[in-house]
Motif scaffolding. Structure first.
Motif, short mmCIF file in Angstrom:
data_model
loop_
_atom_site.label_atom_id
_atom_site.label_comp_id
_atom_site.label_asym_id
_atom_site.label_seq_id
_atom_site.Cartn_x
_atom_site.Cartn_y
_atom_site.Cartn_z
N LEU A 90 1.16 -1.41 0.10
CA LEU A 90 -0.04 0.29 -0.12
C LEU A 90 0.71 0.88 0.17
CD1 LEU A 90 -3.08 -1.46 2.53
CD2 LEU A 90 -3.49 -0.46 0.00
N ARG A 91 0.73 2.27 -0.49
CA ARG A 91 0.78 3.45 -0.60
C ARG A 91 0.24 4.83 -0.48
NH1 ARG A 91 4.13 0.24 0.34
NH2 ARG A 91 6.06 -0.43 -0.78
N ARG A 92 -1.38 4.29 -1.11
CA ARG A 92 -2.01 5.27 -0.49
C ARG A 92 -2.73 5.33 0.19
NH1 ARG A 92 -5.15 4.20 -5.91
NH2 ARG A 92 -6.65 5.68 -4.94
N PHE A 93 -2.26 5.69 1.21
CA PHE A 93 -2.80 6.16 2.44
C PHE A 93 -2.08 7.32 3.21
CE2 PHE A 93 0.38 2.75 3.70
CZ PHE A 93 1.60 3.39 5.04
N ARG A 94 -2.48 7.74 3.77
CA ARG A 94 -2.09 9.07 4.45
C ARG A 94 -1.64 8.62 6.02
NH1 ARG A 94 -4.95 13.59 4.21
NH2 ARG A 94 -6.68 11.93 2.92
N ILE A 95 -1.21 9.54 7.40
CA ILE A 95 -1.05 9.07 8.14
C ILE A 95 -2.04 10.28 9.05
CG2 ILE A 95 -0.11 8.81 10.65
CD1 ILE A 95 1.98 7.06 8.99
N GLU A 105 -4.72 9.17 12.42
CA GLU A 105 -5.65 7.95 11.66
C GLU A 105 -5.08 8.07 10.23
OE1 GLU A 105 -10.01 8.43 11.93
OE2 GLU A 105 -9.58 9.47 10.25
N PHE A 106 -5.50 6.79 10.36
CA PHE A 106 -4.39 5.78 8.46
C PHE A 106 -6.22 6.06 8.18
CE2 PHE A 106 -1.69 3.98 11.55
CZ PHE A 106 -0.73 4.24 10.88
N VAL A 107 -6.03 6.96 6.90
CA VAL A 107 -6.36 7.53 5.72
C VAL A 107 -6.29 6.78 4.54
CG1 VAL A 107 -8.13 9.15 7.02
CG2 VAL A 107 -6.63 9.87 5.10
N HIS A 108 -7.51 6.48 3.47
CA HIS A 108 -6.86 6.03 2.38
C HIS A 108 -8.11 6.64 1.56
CE1 HIS A 108 -5.97 3.55 -1.23
NE2 HIS A 108 -4.81 3.25 -0.18
N ASP A 109 -7.23 7.03 0.59
CA ASP A 109 -8.38 8.58 -0.49
C ASP A 109 -9.19 7.49 -1.73
OD1 ASP A 109 -7.34 10.62 1.03
OD2 ASP A 109 -5.42 11.00 -0.43
N ALA A 169 -11.00 6.04 6.38
CA ALA A 169 -10.49 5.38 7.56
C ALA A 169 -10.16 3.78 7.36
CB ALA A 169 -11.41 5.89 9.18
N VAL A 170 -8.81 3.20 7.60
CA VAL A 170 -9.03 2.01 7.19
C VAL A 170 -7.94 1.48 8.67
CG1 VAL A 170 -8.79 2.38 5.03
CG2 VAL A 170 -6.89 2.66 6.61
N GLY A 171 -7.38 2.56 10.01
CA GLY A 171 -7.58 2.56 11.11
C GLY A 171 -7.35 3.79 11.63
N GLY A 172 -6.85 3.57 13.18
CA GLY A 172 -6.57 4.05 14.22
C GLY A 172 -6.41 4.04 15.52
N GLY A 173 -5.62 5.65 16.28
CA GLY A 173 -5.22 5.12 17.40
C GLY A 173 -5.24 6.38 17.89
N GLY A 174 -4.96 5.79 19.31
CA GLY A 174 -3.88 7.20 20.24
C GLY A 174 -3.84 6.50 21.61
N ARG A 175 -3.41 7.54 22.81
CA ARG A 175 -2.73 7.35 23.71
C ARG A 175 -4.29 8.10 24.64
NH1 ARG A 175 0.90 6.97 27.41
NH2 ARG A 175 1.98 6.37 25.82
N TYR A 176 -4.66 6.62 25.64
CA TYR A 176 -5.72 7.14 26.81
C TYR A 176 -5.67 6.78 28.35
CZ TYR A 176 -4.80 1.57 25.44
OH TYR A 176 -4.32 0.36 24.88
N ASP A 177 -5.24 7.81 28.44
CA ASP A 177 -3.70 7.26 29.73
C ASP A 177 -5.01 7.27 30.55
OD1 ASP A 177 -1.48 7.56 28.27
OD2 ASP A 177 -1.43 9.64 28.40
N TYR A 184 3.35 12.15 7.87
CA TYR A 184 2.64 12.82 8.46
C TYR A 184 1.92 14.17 8.38
CZ TYR A 184 5.20 15.20 12.17
OH TYR A 184 5.93 15.90 12.79
N GLU A 185 0.25 13.68 8.08
CA GLU A 185 0.01 15.38 8.41
C GLU A 185 -1.33 15.89 9.53
OE1 GLU A 185 -3.13 15.29 4.97
OE2 GLU A 185 -1.69 13.99 3.96
N ASP A 186 -0.64 16.96 10.42
CA ASP A 186 -1.01 17.19 11.28
C ASP A 186 -2.59 18.00 11.49
OD1 ASP A 186 0.59 17.56 12.97
OD2 ASP A 186 2.03 18.93 11.74
N ASP A 187 -3.38 17.69 11.21
CA ASP A 187 -4.72 17.44 11.49
C ASP A 187 -5.98 18.00 12.73
OD1 ASP A 187 -7.69 17.19 10.90
OD2 ASP A 187 -7.76 15.76 10.19
N GLU A 188 -6.02 19.26 12.67
CA GLU A 188 -6.70 20.13 13.97
C GLU A 188 -7.96 19.26 14.41
OE1 GLU A 188 -7.38 24.14 11.98
OE2 GLU A 188 -5.92 23.83 12.98
#
Length: 419
Positions: free
Chosen positions: A158-163, A268-272, A279-287, A249-253
């Motif tokens: 895969l190459r056409r995904f963005r973070i 988030e991982f997105v595919h155009d 959105a093909v996947g995603g996640g983050g911190r959950y303290d 990656y791309e900053d997305d405020e």
């Protein structure tokens, strides 16, 4: 034809297409296994309160999409709509955090359930592979997980995904932002349900996909402008580590995602190539999630990648995975004695690590060879009475059509070296 069909919004995985799903799961799991993540499996249903507390009572997942039911014993359970809360619950129950080796690094693969309007890429039953690093606050962990997901996708071609990357702040700076956002949102022309959401969790409004809502959000306060010094420094370190690793990656405020437990890093991982379900996947911190479900303070981070949508992303890029044939050798016996001899050779081949199948059902040569072609086997192993009398079997290369006699005693060793 059966009277029954798969429930609406679900699907069956059938050969040969199912091989691609298995390959995707393996590709996502491979870098995790190589990075110290151990496998965990949790039940397909949990106590309703686990998700109400963890995912968030104001989220669409809990209020609209969760399959909840009451058992005969009166327990309130729900089919799991996501994996993180279940994995953290299991880690706490198993005292994995007390073993002295933090973070606890876990990966999982399974089915999840949400009552949604079915469409391509959005199902009521779907498959994910996920990873969680529990018990440590370190921007390197956040970066590691993003890098591993990037590595998995690239290994598939895969190459056409963005973070997309953002920070949601913490308990110090988010309340200040929350107040500013609520003040802004209260001045908009929104429906009653959305107005109630403003008071419960205003960040959910930012995640609203409706065009009429998004249009009004122009000029909304940006969380980045409210981050405290600690959160700003943490986020900058995550960004620096990703850049040093060569991960774009791309900053997305505006990125907040649909779960209440996220703090600081979210991505988030997105595919155009997938349209609205990009959105093909995603996640983050959950303290704070551990405390929400009754555990000790365990800062953690994780992600989940959708197997279904990853397969769709592969199709969108025209990528055909190089999958090994399910069968390498197909045995075709001619006569009862040959059936016994070749059946024994098939079992020996399997024990030697060679995938092999057999012409069951006493088919004639023509029908059995058709099955050999359909199986995708590279070789057909054929034997009749005359072959057995000479102590050989005929080994046919299904690609070139070449055929040669091979001594029965040498068949297994020959194919083990050839296949």
């Amino acid at each position: 034809m059966s009277t029954f069909k798969a429930p609406k919004g679900t699907y069956d995985l059938l050969p040969p297409d199912s091989a691609a799903y298995l390959a995707v799961r393996e590709a996502i799991a491979a870098p995790l296994r190589a990075s110290g993540y151990g496998y965990i499996e949790t039940p397909g249903f949990e106590n309703v309160e686990l998700f109400a507390r963890g995912v968030g009572e104001s989220t669409d997942i809990v209020t609209k999409e969760m399959y909840a039911f009451e058992t005969k014993g009166g327990d309130r359970l729900a089919l799991r709509p996501e994996g993180t809360a279940s994995v953290l619950r299991a880690a706490l129950e198993g005292n994995l955090h007390k073993a002295g080796n933090l973070p606890v690094k876990l990966w999982y693969s399974g089915s999840y359930y949400r009552y949604e309007r079915p469409q391509k890429g959005r199902y009521r039953h779907f498959s994910q592979v996920g990873a969680e690093a529990i018990g440590t606050e370190d921007p390197a962990l956040d970066a590691e997980l993003i890098i591993l997901a990037d590595q998995a996708y690239r290994s598939l071609g895969l190459r056409r995904f963005r973070i997309l990357l953002n920070s949601l702040g913490d308990q110090e700076c988010r309340p200040v932002y929350r107040d500013a956002l609520q003040s802004f949102l209260r001045g908009l022309d929104l429906d009653e349900e959305t107005r109630r959401r403003i008071e419960i969790n205003p960040l959910r409004v930012l995640d609203d996909k409706r065009a009429e809502v998004q249009k009004q959000l122009t000029g909304a306060p940006v969380l980045r402008d409210y981050l405290c010094d600690a959160c700003t420094a943490y986020h900058e370190e995550v960004r620096a580590l990703l850049t040093a690793a060569g991960v774009a990656y791309e900053d997305d405020e505006r990125l907040v995602r649909g779960l209440d437990y996220y703090t600081r890093t979210t991505f988030e991982f997105v595919h155009d190539g997938l349209g609205s379900q990009s959105a093909v996947g995603g996640g983050g911190r959950y303290d704070g999630l551990s405390e929400m479900i009754g555990g000790p303070a365990l800062p953690s981070v994780g992600w989940a990648l959708g197997v279904d949508r990853t397969v769709l992303a592969l199709e969108a890029e025209g990528i055909t995975l190089d999958l090994p044939a399910a069968t390498s050798v197909y045995a075709v016996p001619l006569g009862e004695e040959a059936r016994r001899v070749l059946f024994g050779l098939v079992n020996e081949l399997r024990r030697a690590g060679v995938s092999a199948d057999f012409a069951y059902g006493a088919k004639g040569l023509k029908g059995a060879m058709k099955n050999a072609h359909r199986s995708g086997a590279r070789y057909a192993l054929v034997a009749g009475e005359r072959d057995l009398a000479e102590g050989v079997a005929q080994l046919k290369d299904m690609e070139s059509g070449e055929q040669q006699a091979v001594a029965l005693a040498e068949v297994v060793d020959r194919l083990r070296r050839t296949v």
